[in-house]
Scaffold this active site. Sequence first.
Site: not given
Length: 483
Positions: A100, A171
Amino acid sequence: MQLQNKKLDWEQFLQIREEVLKAWPTGQEVDLTEAIAYQKQIPVHKRFGQKLEEAKKEGITLAQPRAGVALVHEHIELLRFLVEEGGADLLPTTIDSYTRQNRYNEAQAGIEESRTAGRSMLNGFPAVNHGLAACREVTEAVPVPVQVRHGTPDARLLTEISLAGGFTAYEGGGISYNIPYAKEVPLERSIRDWQYVDRLVGYYEEQGVSINREPFGPLTGTLVPPCISHAVAIIEALLAAEQGVKSLTLGYGQCGNLVQDVAAVRSLEELADEYLSRFGYQHVVVTTVFHQWMGGFPQDESKAFGVISWGAATAALAKATKVIVKTPHEAMGIPTKEANAAGIRATKQVLNMLKDQPLLENQEITVEKELIKAETRAILERLLEFGEGDIALGTVRGFQAGIIDIPFAPSRFNAGRLLPARDHNGAVRLLDFGNLPFGEDIKEIHREKIAQRGKSEGRDPSFQMVIDDIYAIGKGMLVGKPR
């Protein structure tokens, strides 16, 4: 060049893409023409957007867990278990924290440590490090659609690899995966990086491959007023639609009051259709996702199942298209696969019991829905003013001015002045409005409702109410009332 909500020129996109794919060796595995051909052979029953659209037409709510571990075969085993033992309708692949933050060297070390330890040493699946073949191994190994879920301000390389790897839903967004997740990432940068993501998804769409896109609805997860999460969702929907995205799932995190939560889910879809239509984005399919309680959980498993079931009931009565399922181990950390499956089964039981119930409607819901719409429109219209009609530019300027403000967010590009608290009935109201552009009529509603709570509890409204509310569900209540 000034940020604007304008479709990226394809040649400009390809220039940026050259650098994106060089960020880690697995980027060189991606061939866009081959990736599109691969996506086209994925059967319809494994296409995320298709399944959501069918559920919307049928008026049913699908169940999707969160899940992700470090190694490929262990991740496949986990996902299969959640379908076979939990009954999941849709699957996730939750990405690890190193990926991330684009820290691929550390993700690689986590993979090696996981192999040595014989268990996952990462809190998710490092898709970039594993690369194209491994992603396809995952998506081919399960019988239902799979979505990438993460929390990445710069998700461009992850998008390239995961879409080429057969994931049919993705997402995140430039606001929802920045302000609640990062401290130092400028909002203008993350919006630009996510314009790349959506341009790529839009290109797949142009070639006949529909990828579902889902902004992250709950934001910081605790006591987020519906108007704030709605405003972010609609901004990210407009940004995505401009780049050519046609399948959008907009999300909302459970606040706990049934009336407010049902009103929120219904108003979100209506507002999204309104703004997409207003700006000329035709043929965009909007579905909704309801996230079960995102705050603190009771440690006792039986009590945790109560929280899970309440979320499932709310999702069903609101007719959300899908619900993101929590587990009875939320208070203790990463759940076992057995606990994860148990949360899905509990959710599915409630969804099945309530699937034939009509959409919950009454005067209270109508009043709450109109309040949420008025608040959300006030924010969005002021952002459009700030951006001189451009929502991307207006959003950056609006965050600087606190016109939109996400409570409890770590980002230094967020004003952080907004202070929510519950009213006497557990609906989320505002104790401090910060710089939100509300008229006195809206502000007075919030003041009256919080004053009513203060009177019933024999105390003046204060920050202590906020603290009490944050810990309330973990202690077996919704409203943090003094004992």
